[in-house]
Design a protein around this motif. Structure first.
Motif, PDB file in Angstrom:
ATOM      1  N   TRP A  96      31.126  33.642  75.114  1.00 44.05           N
ATOM      2  CA  TRP A  96      29.868  34.311  74.563  1.00 44.05           C
ATOM      3  C   TRP A  96      30.363  34.966  73.406  1.00 44.05           C
ATOM      4  CZ3 TRP A  96      27.539  40.095  75.846  1.00 44.05           C
ATOM      5  CH2 TRP A  96      28.701  40.738  77.182  1.00 44.05           C
ATOM      6  N   VAL A  97      29.604  35.420  72.587  1.00 44.17           N
ATOM      7  CA  VAL A  97      29.669  36.525  70.955  1.00 44.17           C
ATOM      8  C   VAL A  97      28.325  36.819  70.461  1.00 44.17           C
ATOM      9  CG1 VAL A  97      31.782  34.491  70.587  1.00 44.17           C
ATOM     10  CG2 VAL A  97      29.609  34.072  69.505  1.00 44.17           C
ATOM     11  N   ASP A  98      29.118  37.599  69.569  1.00 48.31           N
ATOM     12  CA  ASP A  98      27.594  38.480  69.068  1.00 48.31           C
ATOM     13  C   ASP A  98      27.363  37.287  68.212  1.00 48.31           C
ATOM     14  OD1 ASP A  98      26.086  40.107  67.304  1.00 48.31           O
ATOM     15  OD2 ASP A  98      26.459  41.736  68.402  1.00 48.31           O
ATOM     16  N   ILE A  99      25.439  37.252  68.198  1.00 50.70           N
ATOM     17  CA  ILE A  99      24.857  36.626  67.455  1.00 50.70           C
ATOM     18  C   ILE A  99      25.127  36.298  65.888  1.00 50.70           C
ATOM     19  CG2 ILE A  99      22.437  37.732  67.190  1.00 50.70           C
ATOM     20  CD1 ILE A  99      23.011  34.339  67.719  1.00 50.70           C
ATOM     21  N   LYS A 100      25.949  37.243  65.709  1.00 44.59           N
ATOM     22  CA  LYS A 100      25.823  37.715  63.949  1.00 44.59           C
ATOM     23  C   LYS A 100      26.723  37.278  63.530  1.00 44.59           C
ATOM     24  CE  LYS A 100      22.882  40.911  63.554  1.00 44.59           C
ATOM     25  NZ  LYS A 100      21.486  41.073  61.944  1.00 44.59           N
ATOM     26  N   VAL A 101      27.694  36.263  65.002  1.00 52.66           N
ATOM     27  CA  VAL A 101      28.679  35.740  63.711  1.00 52.66           C
ATOM     28  C   VAL A 101      28.289  34.450  62.995  1.00 52.66           C
ATOM     29  CG1 VAL A 101      30.603  36.309  66.056  1.00 52.66           C
ATOM     30  CG2 VAL A 101      28.982  34.128  66.063  1.00 52.66           C
ATOM     31  N   ILE A 102      27.632  33.888  63.315  1.00 50.61           N
ATOM     32  CA  ILE A 102      26.749  32.641  62.618  1.00 50.61           C
ATOM     33  C   ILE A 102      26.280  32.882  60.939  1.00 50.61           C
ATOM     34  CG2 ILE A 102      25.781  31.578  65.157  1.00 50.61           C
ATOM     35  CD1 ILE A 102      22.287  32.329  63.578  1.00 50.61           C
ATOM     36  N   GLU A 103      26.077  34.444  60.786  1.00 49.79           N
ATOM     37  CA  GLU A 103      26.003  34.603  59.755  1.00 49.79           C
ATOM     38  C   GLU A 103      27.470  34.410  58.375  1.00 49.79           C
ATOM     39  OE1 GLU A 103      25.241  38.569  59.267  1.00 49.79           O
ATOM     40  OE2 GLU A 103      22.917  38.523  60.321  1.00 49.79           O
ATOM     41  N   GLN A 104      28.435  34.190  59.227  1.00 50.46           N
ATOM     42  CA  GLN A 104      29.126  33.660  57.973  1.00 50.46           C
ATOM     43  C   GLN A 104      28.745  31.882  57.854  1.00 50.46           C
ATOM     44  OE1 GLN A 104      33.283  33.451  60.224  1.00 50.46           O
ATOM     45  NE2 GLN A 104      32.033  32.819  62.431  1.00 50.46           N
ATOM     46  N   PHE A 105      27.806  31.189  58.224  1.00 52.11           N
ATOM     47  CA  PHE A 105      28.115  29.615  58.096  1.00 52.11           C
ATOM     48  C   PHE A 105      27.031  29.963  57.076  1.00 52.11           C
ATOM     49  CE2 PHE A 105      29.234  30.182  62.393  1.00 52.11           C
ATOM     50  CZ  PHE A 105      31.033  29.375  61.964  1.00 52.11           C
TER      51      PHE A 105
END
Length: 115
Positions: A96-105
């Motif tokens: 699991w990871v913080d959802i904010k990581v998808i902003e990099q895409f």
């Protein structure tokens, strides 16, 4: 009160390879899914992401890179009910990871990912 007829998401998401395990954001702004056998992948199954555009079409799916994908089979993405964490499975373990990581895409999504 009833199911709608399914719609194909088109070539931006669907290719000639196997796509499965989709997670669609509650607000339908993005989809994360597993694809098998795409060129440039890291392993036998990789996680990809696509964002819904204002006109309803989808951006070309992007491989989520080596922080999510390995030489093995990475699959089953899902976001927690509170919208704060992305979970996925790798080699029989759950990560699991913080959802904010998808902003990099998707730079246009910075600050807009729902919690």
């Amino acid at each position: 009160g009833k199911y709608l007829k399914p719609k194909n998401l088109g070539e931006a998401v669907n290719e000639k390879y196997l796509e499965h395990d989709p997670f669609i954001a509650v607000d339908e702004s993005y989809i994360i899914f597993t694809s098998v056998g795409r060129p440039g992948g890291y392993g036998s199954g990789d996680l990809y992401i696509s964002f819904r555009q204002p006109d309803g079409s989808w951006t070309k799916a992007k491989n989520m890179g080596d922080k999510f994908n390995t030489a093995g089979y990475d699959f089953c993405p899902i976001v927690s009910p509170d919208g704060k964490f992305l979970f996925f499975t790798r080699k029989g373990d759950i990560f699991w990871v913080d959802i904010k990581v998808i902003e990099q895409f998707n730079p246009a999504a910075r600050g807009t990912v729902k919690k």
